[in-house]
Write a protein that holds these residues in place. Structure first.
Motif, PDB file in Angstrom:
ATOM      1  N   VAL A 197      -4.352  -6.526  -1.469  1.00 34.60           N
ATOM      2  CA  VAL A 197      -3.715  -5.275  -1.900  1.00 34.60           C
ATOM      3  C   VAL A 197      -2.748  -4.850  -0.809  1.00 34.60           C
ATOM      4  O   VAL A 197      -3.138  -4.671   0.345  1.00 34.60           O
ATOM      5  CB  VAL A 197      -4.762  -4.174  -2.165  1.00 34.60           C
ATOM      6  CG1 VAL A 197      -4.081  -2.890  -2.633  1.00 34.60           C
ATOM      7  CG2 VAL A 197      -5.786  -4.646  -3.190  1.00 34.60           C
ATOM      8  N   LEU A 198      -1.499  -4.677  -1.158  1.00 35.29           N
ATOM      9  CA  LEU A 198      -0.464  -4.390  -0.169  1.00 35.29           C
ATOM     10  C   LEU A 198      -0.418  -2.921   0.238  1.00 35.29           C
ATOM     11  O   LEU A 198      -0.242  -2.593   1.408  1.00 35.29           O
ATOM     12  CB  LEU A 198       0.899  -4.811  -0.719  1.00 35.29           C
ATOM     13  CG  LEU A 198       1.046  -6.291  -1.065  1.00 35.29           C
ATOM     14  CD1 LEU A 198       2.373  -6.540  -1.781  1.00 35.29           C
ATOM     15  CD2 LEU A 198       0.951  -7.160   0.188  1.00 35.29           C
ATOM     16  N   PHE A 199      -0.544  -2.028  -0.734  1.00 37.11           N
ATOM     17  CA  PHE A 199      -0.409  -0.587  -0.483  1.00 37.11           C
ATOM     18  C   PHE A 199      -1.680   0.109  -0.980  1.00 37.11           C
ATOM     19  O   PHE A 199      -1.657   0.826  -1.988  1.00 37.11           O
ATOM     20  CB  PHE A 199       0.824  -0.042  -1.208  1.00 37.11           C
ATOM     21  CG  PHE A 199       2.052  -0.919  -1.095  1.00 37.11           C
ATOM     22  CD1 PHE A 199       2.467  -1.403   0.133  1.00 37.11           C
ATOM     23  CD2 PHE A 199       2.787  -1.254  -2.214  1.00 37.11           C
ATOM     24  CE1 PHE A 199       3.599  -2.224   0.235  1.00 37.11           C
ATOM     25  CE2 PHE A 199       3.920  -2.056  -2.132  1.00 37.11           C
ATOM     26  CZ  PHE A 199       4.327  -2.544  -0.889  1.00 37.11           C
ATOM     27  N   PRO A 200      -2.817  -0.096  -0.298  1.00 41.28           N
ATOM     28  CA  PRO A 200      -4.120   0.299  -0.853  1.00 41.28           C
ATOM     29  C   PRO A 200      -4.263   1.781  -1.147  1.00 41.28           C
ATOM     30  O   PRO A 200      -4.844   2.165  -2.181  1.00 41.28           O
ATOM     31  CB  PRO A 200      -5.116  -0.162   0.221  1.00 41.28           C
ATOM     32  CG  PRO A 200      -4.305  -0.321   1.480  1.00 41.28           C
ATOM     33  CD  PRO A 200      -2.951  -0.737   1.032  1.00 41.28           C
ATOM     34  N   GLU A 201      -3.750   2.642  -0.280  1.00 39.04           N
ATOM     35  CA  GLU A 201      -3.955   4.077  -0.487  1.00 39.04           C
ATOM     36  C   GLU A 201      -3.222   4.592  -1.722  1.00 39.04           C
ATOM     37  O   GLU A 201      -3.679   5.536  -2.383  1.00 39.04           O
ATOM     38  CB  GLU A 201      -3.499   4.865   0.747  1.00 39.04           C
ATOM     39  CG  GLU A 201      -4.325   4.612   1.996  1.00 39.04           C
ATOM     40  CD  GLU A 201      -3.849   3.416   2.804  1.00 39.04           C
ATOM     41  OE1 GLU A 201      -4.442   3.145   3.862  1.00 39.04           O
ATOM     42  OE2 GLU A 201      -2.876   2.752   2.372  1.00 39.04           O
ATOM     43  N   ILE A 202      -2.091   3.981  -2.036  1.00 33.87           N
ATOM     44  CA  ILE A 202      -1.324   4.415  -3.209  1.00 33.87           C
ATOM     45  C   ILE A 202      -2.085   4.094  -4.497  1.00 33.87           C
ATOM     46  O   ILE A 202      -1.966   4.820  -5.492  1.00 33.87           O
ATOM     47  CB  ILE A 202       0.080   3.773  -3.197  1.00 33.87           C
ATOM     48  CG1 ILE A 202       0.894   4.400  -2.065  1.00 33.87           C
ATOM     49  CG2 ILE A 202       0.794   3.952  -4.523  1.00 33.87           C
ATOM     50  CD1 ILE A 202       2.306   3.893  -1.974  1.00 33.87           C
ATOM     51  N   TRP A 203      -2.867   3.020  -4.469  1.00 32.37           N
ATOM     52  CA  TRP A 203      -3.690   2.691  -5.640  1.00 32.37           C
ATOM     53  C   TRP A 203      -4.969   3.524  -5.671  1.00 32.37           C
ATOM     54  O   TRP A 203      -5.398   3.983  -6.738  1.00 32.37           O
ATOM     55  CB  TRP A 203      -4.016   1.187  -5.642  1.00 32.37           C
ATOM     56  CG  TRP A 203      -2.818   0.348  -5.877  1.00 32.37           C
ATOM     57  CD1 TRP A 203      -2.020  -0.244  -4.941  1.00 32.37           C
ATOM     58  CD2 TRP A 203      -2.211   0.051  -7.146  1.00 32.37           C
ATOM     59  NE1 TRP A 203      -0.970  -0.917  -5.527  1.00 32.37           N
ATOM     60  CE2 TRP A 203      -1.070  -0.752  -6.893  1.00 32.37           C
ATOM     61  CE3 TRP A 203      -2.539   0.364  -8.468  1.00 32.37           C
ATOM     62  CZ2 TRP A 203      -0.258  -1.239  -7.913  1.00 32.37           C
ATOM     63  CZ3 TRP A 203      -1.726  -0.130  -9.483  1.00 32.37           C
ATOM     64  CH2 TRP A 203      -0.602  -0.917  -9.198  1.00 32.37           C
ATOM     65  N   LYS A 204      -5.569   3.756  -4.509  1.00 32.27           N
ATOM     66  CA  LYS A 204      -6.840   4.503  -4.469  1.00 32.27           C
ATOM     67  C   LYS A 204      -6.653   5.963  -4.849  1.00 32.27           C
ATOM     68  O   LYS A 204      -7.530   6.576  -5.489  1.00 32.27           O
ATOM     69  CB  LYS A 204      -7.453   4.405  -3.074  1.00 32.27           C
ATOM     70  CG  LYS A 204      -8.878   4.968  -3.000  1.00 32.27           C
ATOM     71  CD  LYS A 204      -9.497   4.710  -1.637  1.00 32.27           C
ATOM     72  CE  LYS A 204     -10.945   5.190  -1.620  1.00 32.27           C
ATOM     73  NZ  LYS A 204     -11.091   6.630  -1.899  1.00 32.27           N
ATOM     74  N   LEU A 205      -5.512   6.555  -4.495  1.00 30.55           N
ATOM     75  CA  LEU A 205      -5.316   7.988  -4.764  1.00 30.55           C
ATOM     76  C   LEU A 205      -5.349   8.300  -6.256  1.00 30.55           C
ATOM     77  O   LEU A 205      -5.629   9.427  -6.656  1.00 30.55           O
ATOM     78  CB  LEU A 205      -4.018   8.487  -4.123  1.00 30.55           C
ATOM     79  CG  LEU A 205      -2.665   8.022  -4.684  1.00 30.55           C
ATOM     80  CD1 LEU A 205      -2.220   8.810  -5.913  1.00 30.55           C
ATOM     81  CD2 LEU A 205      -1.593   8.114  -3.595  1.00 30.55           C
ATOM     82  N   ARG A 206      -5.080   7.310  -7.082  1.00 31.47           N
ATOM     83  CA  ARG A 206      -5.107   7.535  -8.531  1.00 31.47           C
ATOM     84  C   ARG A 206      -6.504   7.886  -9.030  1.00 31.47           C
ATOM     85  O   ARG A 206      -6.665   8.620 -10.001  1.00 31.47           O
ATOM     86  CB  ARG A 206      -4.553   6.306  -9.258  1.00 31.47           C
ATOM     87  CG  ARG A 206      -3.037   6.232  -9.145  1.00 31.47           C
ATOM     88  CD  ARG A 206      -2.467   4.850  -9.282  1.00 31.47           C
ATOM     89  NE  ARG A 206      -1.032   4.929  -9.570  1.00 31.47           N
ATOM     90  CZ  ARG A 206      -0.089   5.214  -8.686  1.00 31.47           C
ATOM     91  NH1 ARG A 206      -0.407   5.445  -7.435  1.00 31.47           N
ATOM     92  NH2 ARG A 206       1.179   5.289  -9.041  1.00 31.47           N
ATOM     93  N   THR A 207      -7.502   7.355  -8.343  1.00 34.95           N
ATOM     94  CA  THR A 207      -8.886   7.708  -8.676  1.00 34.95           C
ATOM     95  C   THR A 207      -9.236   9.085  -8.109  1.00 34.95           C
ATOM     96  O   THR A 207      -9.957   9.858  -8.737  1.00 34.95           O
ATOM     97  CB  THR A 207      -9.845   6.653  -8.087  1.00 34.95           C
ATOM     98  OG1 THR A 207      -9.508   5.367  -8.613  1.00 34.95           O
ATOM     99  CG2 THR A 207     -11.282   6.977  -8.436  1.00 34.95           C
ATOM    100  N   ASP A 208      -8.695   9.384  -6.942  1.00 35.17           N
ATOM    101  CA  ASP A 208      -9.107  10.593  -6.213  1.00 35.17           C
ATOM    102  C   ASP A 208      -8.269  11.824  -6.536  1.00 35.17           C
ATOM    103  O   ASP A 208      -8.593  12.930  -6.087  1.00 35.17           O
ATOM    104  CB  ASP A 208      -9.055  10.324  -4.697  1.00 35.17           C
ATOM    105  CG  ASP A 208     -10.028   9.234  -4.301  1.00 35.17           C
ATOM    106  OD1 ASP A 208     -11.009   9.015  -5.030  1.00 35.17           O
ATOM    107  OD2 ASP A 208      -9.796   8.582  -3.267  1.00 35.17           O
ATOM    108  N   LEU A 209      -7.186  11.677  -7.295  1.00 35.82           N
ATOM    109  CA  LEU A 209      -6.390  12.860  -7.641  1.00 35.82           C
ATOM    110  C   LEU A 209      -7.209  13.844  -8.471  1.00 35.82           C
ATOM    111  O   LEU A 209      -7.945  13.448  -9.372  1.00 35.82           O
ATOM    112  CB  LEU A 209      -5.151  12.443  -8.433  1.00 35.82           C
ATOM    113  CG  LEU A 209      -3.878  12.121  -7.635  1.00 35.82           C
ATOM    114  CD1 LEU A 209      -2.810  11.576  -8.551  1.00 35.82           C
ATOM    115  CD2 LEU A 209      -3.389  13.366  -6.907  1.00 35.82           C
TER     116      LEU A 209
END
Length: 282
Positions: free
Chosen positions: A270-282
């Motif tokens: 995963v290249l940009f992990p936080e950008i993908w994880k924030l979708r769960t945490d928004l």
């Protein structure tokens, strides 16, 4: 008062317009003689031409991809996001083009590939220095990936420079920090040769952007451009995997990798992990 051109006048004009002996022609501008004479099949098999052209055209697209990606990284580093967005969108479209290119190679059947494989030696797409520069520029840093290029000092220098430089994501995080968002100092200045490590603090910085997009509109757009880019990159990798499995199954790659096994492992990166994880945490 002008006279009406005769048929002879028209023929002479058309001949003059079609005479490229004194001016640069289409073929001259594109150096087509060199490009179209660069295919040299080593086997007697008809299908090797497909294999060669598939990989040569992919390398041309990767050349353009690197041209755009390097410029985009420079723009992000200089707070010039508008041109960066155009460049990153173009990189994503190039990756889509490369995804569809696998459809053509997939017309090669296992017996057809087996007929040319003995002639390939140890050559492999794994050795593509342009692909390695793309991966390094996108943040997938791995010092071991320098070794396949050690026999070509001039190419090794280019790959090494990409390995040592801040990636696109590194520059994006430095931009967030310059805008006052809470990116840890260890992510603003670090050893750029080391693999990126996911951070809860970095995710909080991106969450601040995504929770108030009107306030941080250009950073919000940057986040979505990065999402588009990784989405396209994942599809490119996946289509590569399925094509290889379709054509050679689970044989080892010609360059010494485990073939499908190696490609499957790469899907987990995963290249940009936080950008993908924030979708769960928004």
């Amino acid at each position: 008062m002008s006279s009406t051109p005769t048929p002879e006048d028209i023929v002479r004009t058309e001949k003059a317009q079609l005479d490229f002996s004194r001016d640069m022609s289409y073929g001259d501008y594109l150096h087509l003689d060199q490009v179209l004479s660069a295919q040299h099949p080593l086997s007697p098999d008809h299908n090797e031409m497909l294999f060669i052209i598939q990989h040569q055209t992919s390398e041309l697209w990767m050349k353009l991809m690197l041209h755009e990606l390097r410029a985009a990284i420079g723009c992000v580093a200089n707070d010039e996001l508008a041109p960066a967005f155009k460049m990153l969108a173009r990189v994503s479209r190039i990756m889509e083009q490369l995804v569809h290119a696998w459809d053509v190679l997939a017309t090669m059947t296992p017996p057809e590939y087996s007929a040319i494989r003995p002639y390939l030696g140890n050559s492999s797409g794994f050795q593509s220095w342009q692909y390695r520069c793309i991966e390094f520029s996108l943040g997938n840093k791995n010092a071991a990936m320098l070794k396949p290029h050690s026999h070509r000092p001039e190419r090794l220098a280019e790959v090494d420079a990409a390995w040592r430089a801040p990636s696109l994501y590194d520059e994006a995080l430095r931009l967030l920090a310059r805008r006052g968002l809470p990116v840890p100092a260890t992510y603003v200045e670090r050893d750029w040769t080391q693999p990126y490590v996911e951070s809860a603090e970095v995710e909080q910085a991106w969450l601040a952007v995504y929770r108030d997009p009107q306030r941080h509109w250009d950073l919000y757009q940057l986040g979505e451009e990065l999402t588009d880019l990784e989405d396209a990159f994942r599809l490119w990798r996946f289509r590569h995997l399925t094509t290889v499995e379709r054509v050679i199954g689970f044989k080892r790659g010609t360059g010494g990798t485990s073939g499908v096994g190696y490609l499957r492992k790469m899907l987990d990166v995963v290249l940009f992990p936080e950008i993908w994880k924030l979708r769960t945490d928004l």
